[in-house]
Motif scaffolding. Structure first.
Motif, PDB file in Angstrom:
ATOM      1  N   GLY A   5       0.798  -1.217   0.000  1.00 46.48           N
ATOM      2  CA  GLY A   5       0.000   0.000   0.000  1.00 46.48           C
ATOM      3  C   GLY A   5       0.829   1.264   0.000  1.00 46.48           C
ATOM      4  O   GLY A   5       2.020   1.265  -0.325  1.00 46.48           O
ATOM      5  N   THR A   6       0.185   2.353   0.410  1.00 44.47           N
ATOM      6  CA  THR A   6       0.777   3.690   0.313  1.00 44.47           C
ATOM      7  C   THR A   6       1.276   4.185   1.673  1.00 44.47           C
ATOM      8  O   THR A   6       0.983   3.587   2.711  1.00 44.47           O
ATOM      9  CB  THR A   6      -0.265   4.697  -0.217  1.00 44.47           C
ATOM     10  OG1 THR A   6      -1.324   4.812   0.752  1.00 44.47           O
ATOM     11  CG2 THR A   6      -0.838   4.248  -1.545  1.00 44.47           C
ATOM     12  N   PRO A   7       1.998   5.324   1.686  1.00 46.78           N
ATOM     13  CA  PRO A   7       2.325   5.964   2.966  1.00 46.78           C
ATOM     14  C   PRO A   7       1.056   6.362   3.705  1.00 46.78           C
ATOM     15  O   PRO A   7      -0.022   6.468   3.102  1.00 46.78           O
ATOM     16  CB  PRO A   7       3.123   7.202   2.543  1.00 46.78           C
ATOM     17  CG  PRO A   7       3.653   6.882   1.187  1.00 46.78           C
ATOM     18  CD  PRO A   7       2.612   6.022   0.537  1.00 46.78           C
ATOM     19  N   HIS A  40      -6.483   6.834   1.775  1.00 44.70           N
ATOM     20  CA  HIS A  40      -7.828   7.410   1.808  1.00 44.70           C
ATOM     21  C   HIS A  40      -8.807   6.477   1.106  1.00 44.70           C
ATOM     22  O   HIS A  40      -8.621   6.152  -0.065  1.00 44.70           O
ATOM     23  CB  HIS A  40      -7.859   8.792   1.142  1.00 44.70           C
ATOM     24  CG  HIS A  40      -6.975   9.801   1.797  1.00 44.70           C
ATOM     25  ND1 HIS A  40      -7.238  10.328   3.045  1.00 44.70           N
ATOM     26  CD2 HIS A  40      -5.810  10.361   1.391  1.00 44.70           C
ATOM     27  CE1 HIS A  40      -6.282  11.180   3.370  1.00 44.70           C
ATOM     28  NE2 HIS A  40      -5.401  11.217   2.387  1.00 44.70           N
ATOM     29  N   CYS A  41      -9.836   6.070   1.806  1.00 42.97           N
ATOM     30  CA  CYS A  41     -10.885   5.249   1.200  1.00 42.97           C
ATOM     31  C   CYS A  41     -11.824   6.187   0.433  1.00 42.97           C
ATOM     32  O   CYS A  41     -12.275   7.202   0.979  1.00 42.97           O
ATOM     33  CB  CYS A  41     -11.654   4.487   2.272  1.00 42.97           C
ATOM     34  SG  CYS A  41     -13.032   3.513   1.612  1.00 42.97           S
ATOM     35  N   CYS A  86      -6.435  -1.743  -1.319  1.00 50.97           N
ATOM     36  CA  CYS A  86      -7.407  -1.177  -0.382  1.00 50.97           C
ATOM     37  C   CYS A  86      -6.702  -0.336   0.680  1.00 50.97           C
ATOM     38  O   CYS A  86      -5.857  -0.836   1.425  1.00 50.97           O
ATOM     39  CB  CYS A  86      -8.207  -2.299   0.281  1.00 50.97           C
ATOM     40  SG  CYS A  86      -9.370  -1.717   1.533  1.00 50.97           S
ATOM     41  N   SER A  87      -7.061   0.941   0.752  1.00 53.90           N
ATOM     42  CA  SER A  87      -6.422   1.841   1.712  1.00 53.90           C
ATOM     43  C   SER A  87      -6.826   1.566   3.154  1.00 53.90           C
ATOM     44  O   SER A  87      -6.150   2.010   4.084  1.00 53.90           O
ATOM     45  CB  SER A  87      -6.741   3.302   1.367  1.00 53.90           C
ATOM     46  OG  SER A  87      -5.922   3.748   0.316  1.00 53.90           O
ATOM     47  N   ILE A  88      -7.921   0.865   3.344  1.00 56.15           N
ATOM     48  CA  ILE A  88      -8.319   0.502   4.706  1.00 56.15           C
ATOM     49  C   ILE A  88      -7.450  -0.647   5.222  1.00 56.15           C
ATOM     50  O   ILE A  88      -7.074  -0.690   6.394  1.00 56.15           O
ATOM     51  CB  ILE A  88      -9.806   0.086   4.755  1.00 56.15           C
ATOM     52  CG1 ILE A  88     -10.698   1.280   4.383  1.00 56.15           C
ATOM     53  CG2 ILE A  88     -10.184  -0.449   6.133  1.00 56.15           C
ATOM     54  CD1 ILE A  88     -10.628   2.434   5.340  1.00 56.15           C
ATOM     55  N   MET A  89      -7.092  -1.556   4.335  1.00 58.12           N
ATOM     56  CA  MET A  89      -6.367  -2.770   4.737  1.00 58.12           C
ATOM     57  C   MET A  89      -4.851  -2.659   4.556  1.00 58.12           C
ATOM     58  O   MET A  89      -4.100  -3.303   5.280  1.00 58.12           O
ATOM     59  CB  MET A  89      -6.881  -3.966   3.938  1.00 58.12           C
ATOM     60  CG  MET A  89      -8.365  -4.248   4.122  1.00 58.12           C
ATOM     61  SD  MET A  89      -8.792  -4.633   5.832  1.00 58.12           S
ATOM     62  CE  MET A  89      -8.053  -6.265   5.981  1.00 58.12           C
ATOM     63  N   ASN A  90      -4.403  -1.872   3.578  1.00 57.06           N
ATOM     64  CA  ASN A  90      -2.983  -1.841   3.226  1.00 57.06           C
ATOM     65  C   ASN A  90      -2.398  -0.448   3.372  1.00 57.06           C
ATOM     66  O   ASN A  90      -3.113   0.547   3.335  1.00 57.06           O
ATOM     67  CB  ASN A  90      -2.787  -2.325   1.778  1.00 57.06           C
ATOM     68  CG  ASN A  90      -3.349  -3.709   1.552  1.00 57.06           C
ATOM     69  OD1 ASN A  90      -3.160  -4.599   2.370  1.00 57.06           O
ATOM     70  ND2 ASN A  90      -4.044  -3.900   0.437  1.00 57.06           N
ATOM     71  N   GLY A  91      -1.071  -0.400   3.492  1.00 58.73           N
ATOM     72  CA  GLY A  91      -0.359   0.859   3.661  1.00 58.73           C
ATOM     73  C   GLY A  91       0.319   0.910   5.018  1.00 58.73           C
ATOM     74  O   GLY A  91       0.214  -0.024   5.826  1.00 58.73           O
ATOM     75  N   PHE A  92       1.056   1.986   5.274  1.00 56.38           N
ATOM     76  CA  PHE A  92       1.762   2.108   6.542  1.00 56.38           C
ATOM     77  C   PHE A  92       0.760   2.071   7.694  1.00 56.38           C
ATOM     78  O   PHE A  92      -0.195   2.838   7.737  1.00 56.38           O
ATOM     79  CB  PHE A  92       2.560   3.414   6.596  1.00 56.38           C
ATOM     80  CG  PHE A  92       3.439   3.526   7.806  1.00 56.38           C
ATOM     81  CD1 PHE A  92       4.699   2.957   7.803  1.00 56.38           C
ATOM     82  CD2 PHE A  92       3.012   4.169   8.957  1.00 56.38           C
ATOM     83  CE1 PHE A  92       5.524   3.039   8.932  1.00 56.38           C
ATOM     84  CE2 PHE A  92       3.818   4.265  10.083  1.00 56.38           C
ATOM     85  CZ  PHE A  92       5.078   3.689  10.062  1.00 56.38           C
ATOM     86  N   GLY A  93       0.992   1.180   8.634  1.00 56.86           N
ATOM     87  CA  GLY A  93       0.069   0.982   9.747  1.00 56.86           C
ATOM     88  C   GLY A  93      -0.782  -0.266   9.592  1.00 56.86           C
ATOM     89  O   GLY A  93      -1.392  -0.721  10.553  1.00 56.86           O
ATOM     90  N   GLY A  94      -0.814  -0.816   8.356  1.00 50.22           N
ATOM     91  CA  GLY A  94      -1.584  -2.031   8.124  1.00 50.22           C
ATOM     92  C   GLY A  94      -3.068  -1.832   8.339  1.00 50.22           C
ATOM     93  O   GLY A  94      -3.577  -0.704   8.364  1.00 50.22           O
ATOM     94  N   ASN A 130     -17.273  -0.328   6.502  1.00 50.58           N
ATOM     95  CA  ASN A 130     -16.978  -1.415   5.573  1.00 50.58           C
ATOM     96  C   ASN A 130     -15.524  -1.828   5.705  1.00 50.58           C
ATOM     97  O   ASN A 130     -14.668  -1.037   6.110  1.00 50.58           O
ATOM     98  CB  ASN A 130     -17.208  -0.957   4.123  1.00 50.58           C
ATOM     99  CG  ASN A 130     -18.669  -0.891   3.757  1.00 50.58           C
ATOM    100  OD1 ASN A 130     -19.430  -1.794   4.068  1.00 50.58           O
ATOM    101  ND2 ASN A 130     -19.068   0.187   3.089  1.00 50.58           N
ATOM    102  N   GLU A 131     -15.241  -3.073   5.306  1.00 44.12           N
ATOM    103  CA  GLU A 131     -13.867  -3.559   5.265  1.00 44.12           C
ATOM    104  C   GLU A 131     -13.735  -4.448   4.039  1.00 44.12           C
ATOM    105  O   GLU A 131     -14.629  -5.246   3.735  1.00 44.12           O
ATOM    106  CB  GLU A 131     -13.549  -4.347   6.541  1.00 44.12           C
ATOM    107  CG  GLU A 131     -12.100  -4.705   6.702  1.00 44.12           C
ATOM    108  CD  GLU A 131     -11.792  -5.223   8.107  1.00 44.12           C
ATOM    109  OE1 GLU A 131     -11.436  -4.398   8.971  1.00 44.12           O
ATOM    110  OE2 GLU A 131     -11.925  -6.435   8.326  1.00 44.12           O
TER     111      GLU A 131
END
Length: 461
Positions: A36-38, A43-44, A60-68, A277-278
């Motif tokens: 994912g992204t930084p 942003h969803c 998916c920005s909710i599931m992936n990116g810095f912070g998981g 949502n997820e």
């Protein structure tokens, strides 16, 4: 390109492994790869107005990116061995708790100060649960809230960004183990490059479950099927659970059904929170968030009711079973379905008119429907039985206007065969966090990252 340590996944495990490695040995050259992204770019697109449902983004920005997946969670760190994973089975109960407390200290020093640490110890509510056939699990719970959790992650990233090479939007396609005498070099393949390191930490979270299966198959690492939790998210007027949430914030309550003796449990309680949502592997399920900021609080409280399903031979695909139920919900409702408890009990679907007349106003724009067409009877019977059990300790839970969102599914990665160092059968290849099947929570995943970092550095001394 060569690194001393490669970390795959920038969720809690990967972040705290990086943090500890940098702290203990600043000379290490560390490469962290994330699909994912930084954080600031996560942003969803769902805004509830122009875009009301999932549009299946590439990542998916909710599931992936810095912070998981935990970045936009309600930021609950449960300091306990009673739930959240089986890390203690590998490293010992005392060590597991010690590391969870250490992670809590890091969070407090990086923007989490002022948040409350709740505890079930000595709670009168525990006696009330026992008197009504319910079990309250022991835990200390630090609630950061989605907002404070984000601040903590910002602070951690600021500390790491100049000391770790972050490769965002860079999914790892393959891990290759190259034998060099008694040691191995681990070569990771991205879409455009390869990178080598003598040490590799894999921390891809639950969203990486499919990928983990292919990696373990390719390397011949043994795994075994884990459980899957299936259920609904309950949303009701906040005062109904106020006597519980004010004292405990989150009560982890377990009930054994009379009919089938299945275990039903509450999970992820969000006082004055919202339902969201997820997206997991393209399947839309439901979850909940809450906030520390008083201006973001709602009139509702939400929590999940989940039934754990374990499968025996010859069935192995527990996640596939959960996915099939979630897909059925998506098919019928175009995403998440919401139903009033009163409608469910009367054997009828909820309609928009009935929802509009409800005293509990939904915080998620979901499709009114009938969950009995989605959930298997045994699971639904258990959930209904649990709602009536909770009604004895929190009168009003079984009210007609209580809302049930479905489905909520907690996928658990298959358990990877690891030793007491969380190391695979390949020396220097570690698998941690929820992706390993060992942890199921923010606190356990974070602790596993610290543990492996300590093992990696101290083991070289």
């Amino acid at each position: 390109m060569n690194y001393d340590v490669i970390i795959i996944g920038a969720g809690p495990g990967g972040i705290y492994a990086s943090y500890e490695l940098v702290k203990k040995d600043p000379s290490l050259k560390i490469g962290l790869f994330e699909e994912g992204t930084p954080l600031e770019k996560r942003h969803c697109p769902i805004d509830g107005k122009k875009i009301k449902s999932c549009i299946h983004c590439k990542s998916c920005s909710i599931m992936n990116g810095f912070g998981g997946a935990g970045a936009f969670s309600d930021g609950k760190y449960n300091i306990t061995n009673d739930f959240g994973g089986t890390l203690y089975e590998y490293i010992g109960r005392d060590k597991a708790l010690e590391l969870m407390k250490y992670v809590d200290e890091i969070n407090m020093a990086n923007g989490g100060e002022g948040t409350k640490l709740y505890s079930t110890a000595g709670s009168s509510f525990k006696t009330l649960c026992m008197q009504n056939g319910l079990q309250l699990l022991d835990a200390s719970v630090r609630h950061l809230g989605t907002d404070k959790n984000y601040v903590v992650l910002e602070h951690l990233y600021d500390q790491l960004k100049d000391k770790v090479d972050f490769h965002f939007n860079t999914p790892v396609r393959k891990i290759e183990a190259i034998k060099n005498g008694d040691a191995y070099t681990y070569r990771i393949h991205t879409d455009s490059e390869t990178f080598d390191a003598p040490k590799c930490i894999v921390s891809v979270g639950r969203s990486g479950s499919k990928w983990m299966e292919t990696v373990c198959d390719g390397l011949g690492i043994k795994t075994k099927s884990n459980r899957v939790d299936i259920g609904v998210r309950v949303e009701l007027a906040a005062p109904i659970f106020e006597h519980i949430t004010k004292e405990l914030y989150e009560g982890k309550i377990v009930y054994r059904t009379k009919k089938f003796e299945d275990r039903v449990r509450t999970f992820c309680m969000n006082p004055h929170g919202i339902v969201v949502n997820e997206n997991t592997n393209g399947i839309i399920t439901v979850n909940g968030h809450s906030f520390e900021d008083p201006s973001k609080k709602t009139e509702n409280t939400n929590f999940a009711l989940l039934v754990a399903k374990h499968f025996s031979e010859p069935f192995h695909d527990s996640n596939g079973y959960g996915e099939s139920i979630a897909r059925l919900s998506n098919m019928l409702g175009g995403g998440v379905i919401v139903q009033r408890f009163g409608d469910l009990e009367r054997g009828r679907r909820s309609t928009q008119k009935r929802l509009d007349e409800s005293t509990v106003h939904p915080t998620l724009n979901a499709t009114p429907g009938d969950l009995s067409l989605v959930l298997p009877k045994r699971i639904l019977d258990g959930i209904i039985e649990m709602i009536y059990a909770l009604d004895r300790i929190a009168p009003g839970t079984a009210g007609d206007d209580t809302l049930l969102y479905g489905v909520e599914v907690k996928f658990y990665n298959m358990e990877v065969e690891l030793d007491k160092h969380l190391e695979t059968c390949y020396p220097g290849l570690y698998m941690i966090g929820d992706g390993s099947g060992v942890t199921h929570s923010l606190s356990h995943a974070s602790a596993s990252g610290v543990f492996v970092a300590d093992e990696l550095v101290d083991g070289e001394d």
